[in-house]
Design an enzyme around this catalytic site. Sequence first.
Site, mmCIF file in Angstrom:
data_model
loop_
_atom_site.group_PDB
_atom_site.id
_atom_site.type_symbol
_atom_site.label_atom_id
_atom_site.label_comp_id
_atom_site.label_asym_id
_atom_site.label_seq_id
_atom_site.Cartn_x
_atom_site.Cartn_y
_atom_site.Cartn_z
ATOM 1 N N THR A 1 0.824 -1.213 0.000
ATOM 2 C CA THR A 1 0.000 0.000 0.000
ATOM 3 C C THR A 1 0.856 1.259 0.000
ATOM 4 O O THR A 1 0.451 2.289 -0.535
ATOM 5 C CB THR A 1 -0.923 -0.009 1.234
ATOM 6 N N TYR B 1 -8.309 0.151 -2.891
ATOM 7 C CA TYR B 1 -7.338 0.751 -3.823
ATOM 8 C C TYR B 1 -6.458 -0.369 -4.399
ATOM 9 O O TYR B 1 -6.609 -1.539 -4.047
ATOM 10 C CB TYR B 1 -6.475 1.773 -3.059
ATOM 11 N N SER C 1 1.548 -7.727 -0.557
ATOM 12 C CA SER C 1 2.351 -8.616 0.291
ATOM 13 C C SER C 1 1.682 -9.944 0.614
ATOM 14 O O SER C 1 2.333 -10.849 1.135
ATOM 15 C CB SER C 1 2.792 -7.899 1.564
ATOM 16 N N THR D 1 1.654 -4.116 4.280
ATOM 17 C CA THR D 1 1.549 -4.334 5.727
ATOM 18 C C THR D 1 1.012 -5.725 6.091
ATOM 19 O O THR D 1 1.190 -6.159 7.223
ATOM 20 C CB THR D 1 0.638 -3.263 6.378
ATOM 21 N N ASP D 2 0.373 -6.407 5.126
ATOM 22 C CA ASP D 2 -0.293 -7.662 5.495
ATOM 23 C C ASP D 2 0.677 -8.743 5.983
ATOM 24 O O ASP D 2 0.353 -9.499 6.891
ATOM 25 C CB ASP D 2 -1.119 -8.188 4.320
ATOM 26 N N LYS E 1 0.410 -6.975 13.089
ATOM 27 C CA LYS E 1 -0.647 -6.114 12.553
ATOM 28 C C LYS E 1 -1.935 -6.433 13.305
ATOM 29 O O LYS E 1 -2.353 -7.592 13.350
ATOM 30 C CB LYS E 1 -0.806 -6.362 11.051
ATOM 31 N N GLU F 1 -0.823 -27.867 27.968
ATOM 32 C CA GLU F 1 -2.094 -28.433 27.492
ATOM 33 C C GLU F 1 -1.900 -29.738 26.718
ATOM 34 O O GLU F 1 -2.874 -30.363 26.302
ATOM 35 C CB GLU F 1 -2.815 -27.416 26.609
HETATM 36 C C1 SIN Z 1 -1.026 -2.954 2.828
HETATM 37 O O1 SIN Z 1 0.088 -2.755 2.392
HETATM 38 O O2 SIN Z 1 -1.460 -2.271 3.790
HETATM 39 C C2 SIN Z 1 -1.966 -3.989 2.303
HETATM 40 C C3 SIN Z 1 -1.533 -4.641 1.036
HETATM 41 C C4 SIN Z 1 -0.259 -5.404 1.168
HETATM 42 O O3 SIN Z 1 0.022 -5.961 2.226
HETATM 43 O O4 SIN Z 1 0.453 -5.473 0.160
#
Ligand code: SIN
Length: 362
Positions: free
Chosen positions: A45, A59, A92, A125-126, A198, A319
């Site tokens: 992103t 997007y 990602s 971010t993923d 995340k 466990e």
């Molecule tokens: C992001 O970057 O926030 C979402 C898409 C990705 O992980 O490439």
Amino acid sequence: MSHPRPHAFPTRLMQALLACSLLLGNAAQAAEKLAHVTILATGGTIAGSGATSTTTVGYTAATVGVDRLIQAVPELAKVAQVKGEQVFQIASENMSNEHWLTLAKRVNTLLAQPDVDGIVITHGTDTLEETAYFLDLVVKSRKPVVVVGAMRPGTALSADGPINLYNAVLLAASQEAIGKGVLVALNDQIHAARDVTKTNTSTLDSFKTPELGMLGYIQGNKPYFYHLSARQHTVDTEFDISQLNILPQVDIVYGYANMGPAALNAVVAAGAKGVIHAGVGDGSLASKVVPALSAARKQGVLIVRASRVGQGIVARNGEANDDELDFVAADTLNPQKARILLMLALTRTTDSKEIQRIFYRY
Ligand code: SIN
């Protein structure tokens, strides 16, 4: 009547030129003193664009090249001498083991050069936390490596990418970041690769290190550190990916009420060398799944008990009787990070006791 001095104009011109060249010389000298930071762009992103300025979901990720990312933040030139390289251009969720090996080798090559002081990796971010942890375990340098992303595309109102990139470069150029392992910098905060995760699908403050705590802040053009991870990283790990082109297959099986063995059997049949069981609670195993897990272990598949809860230690022999079942407990690693550590552990050994040692060390 006064006469102009014959050489006044040329003299003033000479003085002005001299002043300019001194200024330019000083600027060049100042730039020369700045750290050399290479930005490796992988997509996400932070390199995304949307249809309108209010498009903050829906997007397209990974559309803008590294040169434009750098041009969009002229302030970078004040904190580092920056170069950019486009390593991949992907969202990602498509990050693979092969991408990681390529990226890590490039990072190690660059950091071995005397003219590179730090690396910034722009990333979706993923799976950012996964790439960061992989690098934390395999980068062979004490020089700063900072992984950065953004929750909003660059076209959005109040896009977070430019300030996040600026902070990441500032951090990678800093003395403070040396020897602290791979760092994740978003939202003015600094996190350790091992522990950050995340936590929200879309808000700007998505990246957190709950309970174990983030490392510090970036404020007023300066990083401030307060904590450090006690786990080994970078130059102090036993992992060497320099000759690897593939990593052992490790899959994750998610625990839930009414769970049966179908997913586990499928990944074992597909060739998994290791399985992360993301169990409920403290890594608990449903009675219907235990026989399949035990059979898989007897076939040589390494079983790691992690938890889907997201916080806390999965207690060895808590466990489940790990000694008897010959399983490994994931400690505090979340399932996606346990998968990374197990893959790397399997490049060194298939001994479950050794792998348990590795899980308590990294
Ligand atoms: C992001 O970057 O926030 C979402 C898409 C990705 O992980 O490439």
